[in-house]
Design a protein around this motif. Structure first.
Motif, PDB file in Angstrom:
ATOM      1  N   ARG A 113       0.808  -1.219   0.000  1.00 40.25           N
ATOM      2  CA  ARG A 113       0.000   0.000   0.000  1.00 40.25           C
ATOM      3  C   ARG A 113       0.839   1.266   0.000  1.00 40.25           C
ATOM      4  NH1 ARG A 113      -2.912  -2.497   4.230  1.00 40.25           N
ATOM      5  NH2 ARG A 113      -2.092  -0.921   5.652  1.00 40.25           N
ATOM      6  N   LYS A 114       2.144   1.131   0.148  1.00 40.28           N
ATOM      7  CA  LYS A 114       2.994   2.304   0.292  1.00 40.28           C
ATOM      8  C   LYS A 114       2.828   3.262  -0.881  1.00 40.28           C
ATOM      9  CE  LYS A 114       7.791   3.704   1.058  1.00 40.28           C
ATOM     10  NZ  LYS A 114       9.185   3.269   1.269  1.00 40.28           N
ATOM     11  N   TYR A 115       2.855   2.735  -2.098  1.00 38.45           N
ATOM     12  CA  TYR A 115       2.708   3.574  -3.295  1.00 38.45           C
ATOM     13  C   TYR A 115       1.484   3.140  -4.101  1.00 38.45           C
ATOM     14  CZ  TYR A 115       7.563   4.937  -2.356  1.00 38.45           C
ATOM     15  OH  TYR A 115       8.709   5.397  -1.785  1.00 38.45           O
ATOM     16  N   GLN A 116       0.447   2.760  -3.413  1.00 38.82           N
ATOM     17  CA  GLN A 116      -0.746   2.264  -4.101  1.00 38.82           C
ATOM     18  C   GLN A 116      -1.288   3.290  -5.097  1.00 38.82           C
ATOM     19  OE1 GLN A 116      -3.779   0.861  -1.455  1.00 38.82           O
ATOM     20  NE2 GLN A 116      -5.384   0.941  -3.002  1.00 38.82           N
ATOM     21  N   ASP A 117      -1.546   2.829  -6.296  1.00 40.41           N
ATOM     22  CA  ASP A 117      -2.162   3.612  -7.383  1.00 40.41           C
ATOM     23  C   ASP A 117      -1.244   4.639  -8.025  1.00 40.41           C
ATOM     24  OD1 ASP A 117      -4.490   2.225  -7.148  1.00 40.41           O
ATOM     25  OD2 ASP A 117      -5.627   3.804  -6.150  1.00 40.41           O
ATOM     26  N   LYS A 133       6.092  12.561  -1.063  1.00 35.30           N
ATOM     27  CA  LYS A 133       5.304  12.801   0.146  1.00 35.30           C
ATOM     28  C   LYS A 133       4.789  11.501   0.754  1.00 35.30           C
ATOM     29  CE  LYS A 133       6.084  17.102  -0.280  1.00 35.30           C
ATOM     30  NZ  LYS A 133       7.131  17.710   0.570  1.00 35.30           N
ATOM     31  N   LEU A 134       4.429  10.518  -0.071  1.00 38.23           N
ATOM     32  CA  LEU A 134       3.978   9.237   0.473  1.00 38.23           C
ATOM     33  C   LEU A 134       5.122   8.524   1.182  1.00 38.23           C
ATOM     34  CD1 LEU A 134       1.694   7.889  -2.412  1.00 38.23           C
ATOM     35  CD2 LEU A 134       1.023   9.056  -0.305  1.00 38.23           C
ATOM     36  N   ALA A 135       6.325   8.642   0.634  1.00 45.16           N
ATOM     37  CA  ALA A 135       7.498   8.045   1.280  1.00 45.16           C
ATOM     38  C   ALA A 135       7.732   8.682   2.648  1.00 45.16           C
ATOM     39  CB  ALA A 135       8.731   8.209   0.396  1.00 45.16           C
ATOM     40  N   LYS A 136       7.524   9.987   2.735  1.00 44.55           N
ATOM     41  CA  LYS A 136       7.712  10.687   4.009  1.00 44.55           C
ATOM     42  C   LYS A 136       6.682  10.227   5.030  1.00 44.55           C
ATOM     43  CE  LYS A 136       9.003  15.265   5.669  1.00 44.55           C
ATOM     44  NZ  LYS A 136      10.382  14.794   5.924  1.00 44.55           N
ATOM     45  N   LEU A 137       5.432  10.111   4.610  1.00 43.37           N
ATOM     46  CA  LEU A 137       4.388   9.626   5.505  1.00 43.37           C
ATOM     47  C   LEU A 137       4.692   8.198   5.969  1.00 43.37           C
ATOM     48  CD1 LEU A 137       1.261  10.993   3.606  1.00 43.37           C
ATOM     49  CD2 LEU A 137       1.904  11.619   5.944  1.00 43.37           C
ATOM     50  N   TYR A 138       5.131   7.372   5.033  1.00 46.83           N
ATOM     51  CA  TYR A 138       5.445   5.980   5.347  1.00 46.83           C
ATOM     52  C   TYR A 138       6.615   5.898   6.323  1.00 46.83           C
ATOM     53  CZ  TYR A 138       6.674   1.062   4.568  1.00 46.83           C
ATOM     54  OH  TYR A 138       6.965  -0.266   4.748  1.00 46.83           O
ATOM     55  N   ASN A 139       7.658   6.654   6.059  1.00 52.11           N
ATOM     56  CA  ASN A 139       8.858   6.603   6.897  1.00 52.11           C
ATOM     57  C   ASN A 139       8.604   7.139   8.301  1.00 52.11           C
ATOM     58  OD1 ASN A 139      10.336   5.509   4.781  1.00 52.11           O
ATOM     59  ND2 ASN A 139      11.050   7.501   4.059  1.00 52.11           N
TER      60      ASN A 139
END
Length: 277
Positions: A113-117, A133-139
């Motif tokens: 789900r990390k980079y879903q879509d 930004k998704l990487a930042k939220l995930y990390n």
């Protein structure tokens, strides 16, 4: 007694001192500007390197999960065949439990789900800002979701793509900053999506807020206003300035309600682009 040339020498000395001070001030200013540019260049280089690293991570993520899913799909048919007898004998519950257990052990659901879509986004600038930004939220381990259930190959040319990226970046940054206020990260949440229909491009993001304050949109976008401690509060004000350049083709709505800050951006094609299409 002063000689007749004394005042003249004093005046010449004073003028020379002023000229020297002026030259020194100019050189000092040029030196400061040069240092600032070097600092900015270094910061830009670091940001670029970070984005490149995240894009490489995304590429590696796709390769890794593609192989994993391919192997999983290959094995799944054999697994189903192996469980068919149990199913035919009516032991459906046991079959479902075995399948669920195997799936959980083979597929890292959080990683998937990390980079879903993101793979549906075919515009480099929009994909890059989303990945970053998704990487930042995930990390930082904040709960989040991202959706893009349509293929996006082009967006209206009525707005500069860099202005769109800037708006998306600001809103993600605000959401991340607000999420950091939660003492328990699991209570934070950020939801974002890209969408496109009839030539329009839409970006929506919402995030949970610590204090459900009833603030008007005028206050939120006021220069210098911020709910963050020691923060300049220029993000939404900058967005408002960008919006003012595109009054005929950009719609922005945002506000706070029921513990969420919600932001909606819609870009519409101008009349000329619509006729060309």
């Amino acid at each position: 007694m002063f000689s007749e040339n004394e005042p003249k020498r004093v005046l010449q000395f004073s003028l020379g001192l002023l000229v020297f001070q002026a030259i020194f001030a100019v050189l000092l200013y040029m030196g400061v500007v040069k240092i600032q540019k070097e600092i900015q260049t270094e910061q830009q280089q670091k940001r670029m390197e970070a984005e490149i690293a995240q894009l490489k991570e995304y590429s590696d993520y796709l390769d890794k999960n593609e192989d994993e899913l391919r192997n999983f799909k290959h094995d799944y048919q054999d697994i189903l065949n192996g469980l068919r007898i149990s199913a035919e004998e009516g032991n459906i519950k046991a079959v479902v439990q075995q399948l669920a257990k195997y799936t959980d052990s083979q597929v890292d659901d959080k990683s998937l789900r990390k980079y879903q879509d993101v793979n549906h986004i075919h515009i480099d600038e929009l994909k890059s800002i989303a990945i970053t930004k998704l990487a930042k939220l995930y990390n930082e381990q904040f709960p989040y979701s991202f959706g893009c259930n349509v293929e996006i190959y082009r967006i209206p040319q009525s707005v500069n793509i860099l202005d769109i990226v800037r708006i998306i970046g600001i809103t993600f940054n605000n959401a991340i900053e607000e999420s950091r206020k939660f003492s328990d990260k699991s209570n934070a949440k950020v939801d974002a999506m890209y969408y496109q229909e009839d030539g329009n491009f839409e970006f929506k993001i919402r995030n949970k807020i610590v204090n459900d304050t009833k603030l008007s949109t005028n206050i939120l976008s006021k220069e210098g206003y911020s709910t963050k401690k020691n923060h300049a509060g220029i993000g939404l004000a900058n967005i408002k300035r960008i919006e003012s350049k595109y009054e005929e083709c950009m719609l922005i709505n945002y506000g706070i309600e029921d513990g969420w800050f919600t932001f909606d951006l819609e870009i519409m094609p101008d009349n000329e682009n619509m006729e060309e299409e």
